[in-house]
Design a protein around this motif. Structure first.
Motif, short mmCIF file in Angstrom:
data_model
loop_
_atom_site.label_atom_id
_atom_site.label_comp_id
_atom_site.label_asym_id
_atom_site.label_seq_id
_atom_site.Cartn_x
_atom_site.Cartn_y
_atom_site.Cartn_z
N GLU A 30 0.83 -1.21 0.00
CA GLU A 30 0.00 0.00 0.00
C GLU A 30 0.86 1.26 0.00
O GLU A 30 0.55 2.23 -0.69
CB GLU A 30 -0.92 -0.03 1.23
CG GLU A 30 -2.01 1.00 1.20
CD GLU A 30 -3.09 0.70 0.17
OE1 GLU A 30 -3.83 1.63 -0.15
OE2 GLU A 30 -3.18 -0.43 -0.32
N SER A 32 3.80 1.65 -1.24
CA SER A 32 4.52 1.83 -2.50
C SER A 32 3.64 2.46 -3.58
O SER A 32 4.14 2.90 -4.61
CB SER A 32 5.06 0.49 -2.98
OG SER A 32 3.98 -0.38 -3.28
N LYS A 33 2.33 2.54 -3.36
CA LYS A 33 1.42 3.12 -4.37
C LYS A 33 1.46 4.64 -4.40
O LYS A 33 1.06 5.25 -5.38
CB LYS A 33 0.00 2.65 -4.09
CG LYS A 33 -0.19 1.17 -4.32
CD LYS A 33 -1.59 0.74 -4.01
CE LYS A 33 -1.74 -0.76 -4.23
NZ LYS A 33 -3.08 -1.21 -3.83
N GLY A 34 1.91 5.26 -3.34
CA GLY A 34 2.00 6.72 -3.31
C GLY A 34 1.86 7.22 -1.90
O GLY A 34 1.60 6.46 -0.97
N GLY A 37 -2.37 8.73 -2.28
CA GLY A 37 -3.31 7.83 -2.92
C GLY A 37 -2.84 7.53 -4.33
O GLY A 37 -1.69 7.80 -4.68
N TYR A 38 -3.74 6.98 -5.14
CA TYR A 38 -3.35 6.61 -6.50
C TYR A 38 -4.60 6.55 -7.38
O TYR A 38 -5.73 6.49 -6.88
CB TYR A 38 -2.62 5.26 -6.50
CG TYR A 38 -3.40 4.14 -5.85
CD1 TYR A 38 -4.15 3.26 -6.62
CD2 TYR A 38 -3.39 3.95 -4.47
CE1 TYR A 38 -4.87 2.24 -6.03
CE2 TYR A 38 -4.11 2.94 -3.88
CZ TYR A 38 -4.86 2.08 -4.66
OH TYR A 38 -5.58 1.08 -4.09
N TRP A 39 -4.38 6.61 -8.68
CA TRP A 39 -5.46 6.50 -9.64
C TRP A 39 -5.66 5.03 -9.99
O TRP A 39 -4.72 4.32 -10.32
CB TRP A 39 -5.14 7.27 -10.91
CG TRP A 39 -5.23 8.74 -10.73
CD1 TRP A 39 -4.20 9.59 -10.49
CD2 TRP A 39 -6.41 9.54 -10.74
NE1 TRP A 39 -4.66 10.87 -10.35
CE2 TRP A 39 -6.01 10.86 -10.51
CE3 TRP A 39 -7.75 9.26 -10.92
CZ2 TRP A 39 -6.91 11.91 -10.45
CZ3 TRP A 39 -8.65 10.31 -10.87
CH2 TRP A 39 -8.24 11.61 -10.63
N LYS A 40 -6.90 4.57 -9.90
CA LYS A 40 -7.21 3.19 -10.23
C LYS A 40 -8.46 3.19 -11.10
O LYS A 40 -9.53 3.62 -10.64
CB LYS A 40 -7.45 2.37 -8.97
CG LYS A 40 -7.76 0.91 -9.22
CD LYS A 40 -7.94 0.17 -7.92
CE LYS A 40 -8.28 -1.27 -8.20
NZ LYS A 40 -8.55 -1.99 -6.94
N TRP A 44 -9.79 8.27 -8.26
CA TRP A 44 -8.80 8.49 -7.22
C TRP A 44 -9.12 7.58 -6.04
O TRP A 44 -10.23 7.56 -5.53
CB TRP A 44 -8.80 9.94 -6.77
CG TRP A 44 -7.83 10.23 -5.68
CD1 TRP A 44 -8.10 10.42 -4.37
CD2 TRP A 44 -6.42 10.33 -5.82
NE1 TRP A 44 -6.95 10.64 -3.68
CE2 TRP A 44 -5.90 10.60 -4.55
CE3 TRP A 44 -5.54 10.23 -6.88
CZ2 TRP A 44 -4.55 10.76 -4.31
CZ3 TRP A 44 -4.20 10.39 -6.65
CH2 TRP A 44 -3.71 10.67 -5.37
N LEU A 47 -5.18 5.95 0.15
CA LEU A 47 -4.51 4.80 0.76
C LEU A 47 -5.40 4.19 1.84
O LEU A 47 -6.23 4.88 2.45
CB LEU A 47 -3.19 5.23 1.37
CG LEU A 47 -2.10 5.67 0.42
CD1 LEU A 47 -0.86 6.04 1.20
CD2 LEU A 47 -1.78 4.59 -0.58
N TYR A 70 9.59 5.54 0.95
CA TYR A 70 8.26 5.83 0.42
C TYR A 70 7.92 7.32 0.36
O TYR A 70 6.79 7.68 0.07
CB TYR A 70 7.21 5.09 1.25
CG TYR A 70 7.47 3.62 1.33
CD1 TYR A 70 7.38 2.83 0.20
CD2 TYR A 70 7.86 3.02 2.52
CE1 TYR A 70 7.64 1.47 0.26
CE2 TYR A 70 8.11 1.68 2.59
CZ TYR A 70 8.01 0.91 1.46
OH TYR A 70 8.27 -0.43 1.51
#
Length: 127
Positions: A30, A32-34, A37-40, A44, A47, A70
Motif C-alpha cells: 500500500e 509503494s502506491k503513493g 493515494g493513486y489512480w485506479k 482516485w 490509501l 516511500y
C-alpha cells in the motif's frame, strides 16, 4: 538474575510496543502506491492506511535507524526570486527618466518654438 529477567521483559515490551517491522511488512504494498493515494481505473483511491498512522510508522522506522523509501521525490528549489512588479521596473523607470532629462533642454526649445508659431498663426488670422 532478576535484573536479567527485567531486561528481557523490558526488551520484549519495547519490541511489542513498536512492532514497526510487522506494520511495514503489512502495509508495504500500500505504501509503494503513493503518499496520498493513486489512480485506479480512472478514479482516485486514497490509501488504506491513514496519514496519521503512516506518519507514525515512518517516524518509528526512522527512529530505529532504518531507511524510509516511500517519501515523494522533492522538486528542485527555485533560485529566482519572484518580487513585485514595482521593484522589477523601478530601475528601468529611473534609467528612462535620466535619459529624458538629458533631452529636456531640446524638448523645451521645441515646445517654445511650437507655442510661438501657434501664437503667430493666431495673430495672422486675426489681421
Amino acid at each position: 538474575m532478576a535484573s536479567k529477567a527485567v531486561k528481557t521483559v523490558a526488551k520484549a515490551v519495547a519490541e511489542y510496543q513498536y512492532p514497526w517491522k510487522e506494520k511495514l511488512a503489512k502495509h508495504k504494498n500500500e505504501l509503494s502506491k503513493g503518499v496520498w493515494g493513486y489512480w485506479k481505473l480512472g478514479a482516485w483511491t486514497p490509501l488504506h492506511i491513514s496519514g496519521r498512522r503512516r506518519a507514525r510508522l515512518r517516524k518509528e522506522v526512522l527512529l530505529a535507524g532504518e531507511d524510509w523509501p516511500y517519501d515523494p521525490e522533492r522538486k528542485e528549489m527555485r533560485t529566482k526570486m519572484k518580487g513585485h512588479k514595482c521593484d522589477r521596473i523601478a530601475a528601468e523607470r529611473r534609467a528612462k527618466t535620466a535619459k529624458l532629462m538629458e533631452q529636456m533642454p531640446e524638448m523645451l526649445l521645441a515646445y517654445k518654438k511650437r507655442r510661438w508659431e501657434k501664437k503667430m498663426k493666431e495673430e495672422d488670422k486675426n489681421k
